[in-house]
Structures are given as structure tokens and as C-alpha cells.
Design a protein around this motif. Structure first.
Motif, PDB file in Angstrom:
ATOM      1  N   TRP A  66      12.594  48.188  33.829  1.00  0.00           N
ATOM      2  CA  TRP A  66      11.457  48.963  34.341  1.00  0.00           C
ATOM      3  C   TRP A  66      11.889  50.346  34.811  1.00  0.00           C
ATOM      4  O   TRP A  66      11.116  51.300  34.769  1.00  0.00           O
ATOM      5  N   ILE A  67      13.140  50.451  35.252  1.00  0.00           N
ATOM      6  CA  ILE A  67      13.614  51.763  35.695  1.00  0.00           C
ATOM      7  C   ILE A  67      13.443  52.776  34.566  1.00  0.00           C
ATOM      8  O   ILE A  67      13.005  53.908  34.775  1.00  0.00           O
ATOM      9  N   GLY A  68      13.785  52.329  33.363  1.00  0.00           N
ATOM     10  CA  GLY A  68      13.627  53.216  32.215  1.00  0.00           C
ATOM     11  C   GLY A  68      12.165  53.506  31.926  1.00  0.00           C
ATOM     12  O   GLY A  68      11.785  54.650  31.697  1.00  0.00           O
ATOM     13  N   TRP A  69      11.363  52.453  31.995  1.00  0.00           N
ATOM     14  CA  TRP A  69       9.959  52.648  31.604  1.00  0.00           C
ATOM     15  C   TRP A  69       9.240  53.659  32.485  1.00  0.00           C
ATOM     16  O   TRP A  69       8.356  54.365  32.023  1.00  0.00           O
ATOM     17  N   ILE A  70       9.588  53.696  33.748  1.00  0.00           N
ATOM     18  CA  ILE A  70       8.907  54.668  34.612  1.00  0.00           C
ATOM     19  C   ILE A  70       9.665  55.992  34.692  1.00  0.00           C
ATOM     20  O   ILE A  70       9.279  56.886  35.439  1.00  0.00           O
ATOM     21  N   SER A  71      10.741  56.097  33.941  1.00  0.00           N
ATOM     22  CA  SER A  71      11.562  57.292  34.068  1.00  0.00           C
ATOM     23  C   SER A  71      11.253  58.321  32.981  1.00  0.00           C
ATOM     24  O   SER A  71      11.464  58.059  31.791  1.00  0.00           O
TER      25      SER A  71
END
Ligand code: ADP
Ligand code: MG
Lengths: 279, 304
Positions: free
Chosen positions: A224-229
Motif C-alpha cells: 500500500w505504501i507504493g499505491w499511495i505514493s
């Protein structure tokens, strides 16, 4: 000693100047003049960062890596080709962490120039647009330097689409930067919030959102860190353009849309916060 | 040029400007005189079309600031209470950059900048950094900057606060020159001498309300006697002595540090005092000023 007419006499009607459409450009022009004060920083950061990363990774790290991390249409690509588009995106994001923080605090509080501009026909929204234009130009400049060095290092796969990379760099930088601009414009004081953004937002995203290895390498609980980044979306988009990273078209479309949503959303909120503060 | 009626500004429950009426005529030098917190800057921001009013009517150059902010600002010159020159730019570049915001071409900006530097007596400092200027020079540069668009009204919010006497006089001299040329000035100040020097007509404001209006001379005539005797007996004795002076002059004010006797003739009042067997440590006869007007109207001095 003084000129005959320093200000119009009240009887001669001054032309009622309409609010002009070029207002944002005047603000950008002002910002460029300010940037000239640190032009060497802009150039050194612009050239130095990619040079060191590409040299370090191309000559050092890459030689240690056996595994193929990524592949384009023609099979696996060298590590430096994989990592370069993400580094380009993180360079523009890093510009955003400076220009959309300290520059804003300076405009409202330290140099107070926004208040000066506010007394002219220029509206708060145009101040925001002018800042965005100036910073986007700096990002474009940095991205072009990066691209030139990538080409020099042979760190690109697809010579047809790689030219769009600076565009992705600017989009990624703004997607990260404009929400930050909106936040910065609400602050009355810098009590270390900007340093915190650097340390606790930018750095983790740089390390954990697929810059140096594919996001899938991380435990799925962290994806998720990537998805919101914005950084991850920009990096992934950059990889498609740089070496034709293989992925479904809809995924690429999602990257573009997410980046646009961050950038436009941040822009709109920043316009409101600027207006509320200056009016 | 400016027409305000029941002009009001509230910040939450607090009323900073409480229904004021005033009018500024072309070519006039109009002042708002009042202590800190009277609502002067708030009024200037509303007239300058950067802060919307909470109530009342306001028209600036015939336009409503709520709907024609940019058009109004295009024709105003604003010298804010707090300087906001760009310290990262050189003196002359400050003027040029500012002129651009009014849509002036670079060539026009450059020509205007040189004229205005001359006017502000800053030609030698054209290439200096703003931070290297003295307070008075910064203020003059801010005035020059406010004139870059040949404004129809020049608005000055406390133009000389914080300046030393010499710098104030240099600045006043520049403003006189503008007045002579027919520039319409709107000035706020909490210095009565500044108001007397610069304003053809002024309003005395306190707590967001207008207490009186008129020319400095008319206000003094109306609200004060011609002369004032200032007596000091030492802060502990002032009140007691004042009781003994009952009946001398038109009126007596007791301030913490001195007694003021309002009278048509200071000499006569002084004679009275000495005949009463009172010996002040210092005594002084002076002409009445706007300070006395303010004291009369509010019971307080302008500068606390
Ligand atoms: N943005 C604001 N929010 C809340 N109160 C304000 C604001 N600006 C001014 N005030 C208050 O309004 C009053 C008048 O302020 P101001 O117009 O600056 O007075 P002056 O310029 O006469 O010293 C003061 O009590 C001040 O604290
Ligand atoms: Mg004020």
C-alpha cells in the motif's frame, strides 16, 4: 530633480487595467529571478545527483546484482536501466520538498513577498499558478539533465518513448509537491514540519516505494505504501516509457490518473488556502 | 475617490472596524489618526481590496472592492505598515518586478524604476541589496514601489513608524512633493505631528469608531482651547495639586506624569498658578495639538 509627473493627477483618468491573464507568468518571472540567487545549487543538484547515482549504481551496485529485476519487451534489462526512471522521479520530488515548503514559508512569513504581490491586481490563485510554473520549469530542467546523463550512461531501453520521461518527472514532482504546497500554505511557522516531511514522508517513500527494487519484492502487507505514493506511480510510469516495462495498459492509465489526481487535487486546495490566507 | 458608509469589519465576535463613514476627495490628503488597534490597518486593507468587508458600503474609484478587486488594485499604490520588499532582489529589481505585476512592459518598468529611484533619493543604491538599506531608505523604496503603476490614490499605513526623526523628515518631504503634484493620499498614523504635517483632513479613530472629523486646525479649534500649560509637580503630587487648580483655564486634565491646563492664554494661567502659591518643578506653555484633541475625545493619549 524629480520627474514632472510621478503619479497621475486625479483628473486624468488612469486606464482601468483589466486583470490580466499573464499574472501567473509575472509571478513565475519573479520566482525565476529569485532562483538566480541559487542558480548554482540548482545546476549542481541537477547534474550532481544523477551523476553520482548513475555512476555509483552503474559501476558498483549493478555489478553485484545477478538477479534480473525487470524486463522489457526484449527480455531482462540491466539494473541501471530499471532504476534510472525512478531516480529521475525522486529527483523532481526532492525539488518539490524544497520549493513547495521553504519557498512558501518565505513568501508568507520570512520575505513576505506574497503580501506585496497581493496588493497588485494579481489574485491569490495566480500566485499559486506562478509558483507551479516556476517549480515545474526547474523540475523539467532537472529531468532533462537526468535524461541526458541516462542517455550518456546507456541507461535507457526504448529510444522512441524515453523522451517523454521529463514529462513524467514533472508530473510526479507536482503530484507529490502540490499537496505539500497546500499543506505548507496553512502553516504560520516552521517548527520543523518541513524537515519532518523530508525525513518521514520523502525518505520512506524513496526507500519503500519501488525505487531500487520492484514493489512486489516487499511483503504484500507493505504494498500500500507504493499505491499511495506519487513517487511509485511516477517511477512505474517512467519505466514503461524508458524501457517498455511490460504491464497492462490499464495499469499505466491508473498511474497517470493517480498522478493527475494528486496534482490537481493539491493545486485546487492550495488555491483555496492561499485565497483564505491572503484575503 | 473613496466612499465608505457604515463600513464594518468583524473577526469572529470581535469588531475591528465598527461602522465608519468617510469620504476621500480627489487630490486630497486624508488621514486616519488613532492609537494601535484602532482599526486603521483593517480599514486600509478593505479600501485596498484585499480584505472583504463584513458590512456597510464601500466604493473605491467608483468600484466595489467585492466585485472589482483587481481593477481597483491596478489603480492604487499601497505602502503597507510592515515592509514587504523582496530582500533577495536588488533595489532596482524590486521596482521592476513589482511593475510587471501591473502588466507594464519591462522597458516601461525600467524607465519608471529610474525615475522613482531618483524621486526616492536612492539612485546610488540602485544595485544595493535591500538588506543593506537603512529603515528610512527601505520605506522610501516601498513608496517608490507603490508609485510604479502611476496610481490614482497612494495609501500609506503608518509611513514613518519606527524611523528616526531625520529619516521621518526626509520621508515627509517626499510626500509633500507628491501632494504638491496633486496625488491623492490616504495616510494612517498614530503620530499627531505626522497627521498635522501631512493631512488636509482627517478622522480620529478609536476602537473601530470615528470620534471626530475635520482639518487638523478645525479639530483643534473645536475640541481644545488655543493653548496648553503643562505642569509637573512629581507624579505623587499631581492629583492633589490639580484639585487646588480648579477653575484655572477652561479645563484641566491630570495625566500620570503631568497636569494639562487648557486655556486661551497660557501666560494668564501660569500667573494664576504662581499666585496660588504653587511651584511646579517644570512648566511649559504650548499650542494645542491633535494629541489634545484625542485626549479630550477618548480620555487617553495616542501613544501609551
Ligand atoms: N486577521 C485578524 N484576525 C483577528 N483580529 C484582527 C485581525 N487583524 C486585526 N485584528 C484586530 O483588529 C483590531 C484592529 O487592528 P488594526 O486594524 O491592525 O489596528 P491599527 O492598524 O489601527 O493598529 C486589533 O485589535 C487587532 O488585534
Ligand atoms: Mg496598523
Amino acid at each position: 530633480m524629480s520627474a514632472p509627473s510621478l503619479s497621475t493627477s486625479p483628473t486624468t483618468a488612469a486606464p482601468v487595467a483589466a486583470p490580466h491573464r499573464r499574472a501567473a507568468l509575472y509571478v513565475a518571472e519573479h520566482q525565476f529571478r529569485s532562483m538566480l540567487n541559487y542558480k548554482w545549487t540548482v545546476v549542481m543538484v541537477g547534474v550532481g545527483t544523477p551523476l553520482f547515482y548513475l555512476l555509483g549504481i552503474g559501476l558498483g551496485l549493478a555489478t553485484l546484482l545477478d538477479a534480473d529485476l525487470a524486463s522489457g519487451p526484449g527480455g531482462p534489462v540491466p539494473y541501471v536501466v530499471f532504476v534510472a526512471p525512478a531516480l529521475l522521479a525522486s529527483a523532481t520530488v526532492s525539488v518539490a520538498t524544497e520549493e513547495f515548503t521553504y519557498t512558501v514559508m518565505s513568501g508568507f512569513k520570512w520575505r513576505r513577498v506574497f503580501w506585496g504581490i497581493n496588493a497588485t491586481p494579481v489574485e491569490p490563485g495566480s500566485i499559486v499558478s506562478g509558483l507551479v510554473i516556476a517549480v515545474a520549469a526547474r523540475m523539467a530542467f532537472g529531468s532533462l539533465l537526468y535524461l541526458a546523463l541516462m542517455l550518456a550512461f546507456g541507461a535507457v531501453g526504448d529510444l522512441w518513448t524515453v523522451w517523454l520521461l521529463p514529462l513524467v518527472g514533472v508530473l510526479g514532482g507536482l503530484a507529490f509537491g502540490l499537496p505539500l504546497l497546500a499543506y505548507a500554505s496553512t502553516l504560520k511557522d516552521d517548527n520543523g514540519q518541513f524537515a519532518a516531511v523530508q525525513r518521514f514522508v520523502f525518505t520512506p517513500l524513496f526507500l519503500f516505494s519501488g525505487t531500487f527494487y520492484p514493489l512486489e519484492t516487499l511483503p504484500s502487507a507493505l504494498h500500500w505504501i507504493g499505491w499511495i505514493s506519487p513517487l511509485w506511480h511516477a517511477s512505474e510510469l517512467g519505466r514503461v516509457l524508458s524501457y517498455g516495462a511490460v504491464k497492462p495498459a490499464w495499469v499505466t492509465a491508473v498511474h497517470v490518473l493517480v498522478l493527475l489526481a494528486f496534482a490537481i487535487g493539491g493545486w485546487l486546495i492550495a488555491r483555496r488556502t492561499f485565497t483564505r490566507r491572503l484575503r | 475617490m473613496v466612499h465608505a458608509q457604515s463600513l464594518t469589519k468583524k473577526y469572529g465576535d470581535f469588531t475591528a472596524v465598527d461602522g465608519i463613514d468617510f469620504e476621500v476627495a480627489p487630490g486630497e490628503s486624508f488621514g486616519l489618526l488613532g492609537p494601535n488597534g484602532a482599526g486603521k490597518s483593517t480599514t486600509m486593507r478593505m479600501v485596498g481590496a484585499v480584505s472583504s468587508r463584513t458590512g456597510g458600503d464601500l466604493s473605491v474609484l467608483g468600484l466595489d472592492p467585492d466585485t472589482h478587486g483587481p481593477q481597483i488594485r491596478a489603480q492604487l499604490g499601497v505602502v503597507p505598515q510592515e515592509d514587504n520588499l523582496d530582500a533577495e532582489l536588488k533595489v532596482r529589481d524590486n521596482l521592476i518586478v513589482y511593475g510587471r505585476y501591473f502588466g507594464l512592459s519591462r522597458a516601461v518598468c525600467a524607465a519608471r524604476a529610474d525615475e522613482l529611484l531618483d524621486f526616492a533619493q536612492l539612485t546610488e543604491k540602485a544595485q544595493a541589496k535591500v538588506d543593506d538599506l537603512s529603515g528610512g531608505m527601505k520605506r522610501r523604496l516601498t513608496i517608490a514601489r507603490a508609485l510604479i503603476n502611476t496610481p490614482r490614490v497612494l495609501m500609506l499605513d503608518e509611513p514613518t513608524t519606527g524611523l528616526d526623526p531625520q529619516a521621518r523628515h526626509v520621508l515627509w518631504d517626499r510626500l509633500f512633493r507628491l501632494k504638491e503634484q496633486g496625488t491623492t493620499l490616504v495616510v494612517t498614523t498614530h503620530y499627531m505631528d505626522e497627521a498635522e504635517q501631512l493631512c488636509d483632513r482627517l478622522v480620529v479613530v478609536d476602537h473601530g469608531r470615528i470620534m471626530a472629523e475635520g482639518s487638523p486646525a478645525a479639530l483643534i479649534r473645536e475640541h481644545s482651547s488655543r493653548e496648553v500649560v503643562e505642569l509637573r509637580f512629581g507624579s505623587t503630587r499631581n492629583a492633589a495639586v490639580a484639585a487646588e487648580l480648579e477653575g484655572v483655564g477652561d479645563r484641566i486634565e491630570v495625566l500620570p506624569d503631568r497636569i494639562l491646563i487648557y486655556t486661551p492664554s497660557g501666560e494668564d494661567a501660569l500667573e494664576h498658578v504662581s499666585r496660588a502659591g504653587l511651584h511646579p518643578t517644570t512648566s511649559l506653555v504650548r499650542r494645542a495639538s491633535l494629541e489634545d484633541v484625542f485626549l479630550r475625545l477618548t480620555g487617553r493619549s495616542l501613544i501609551e
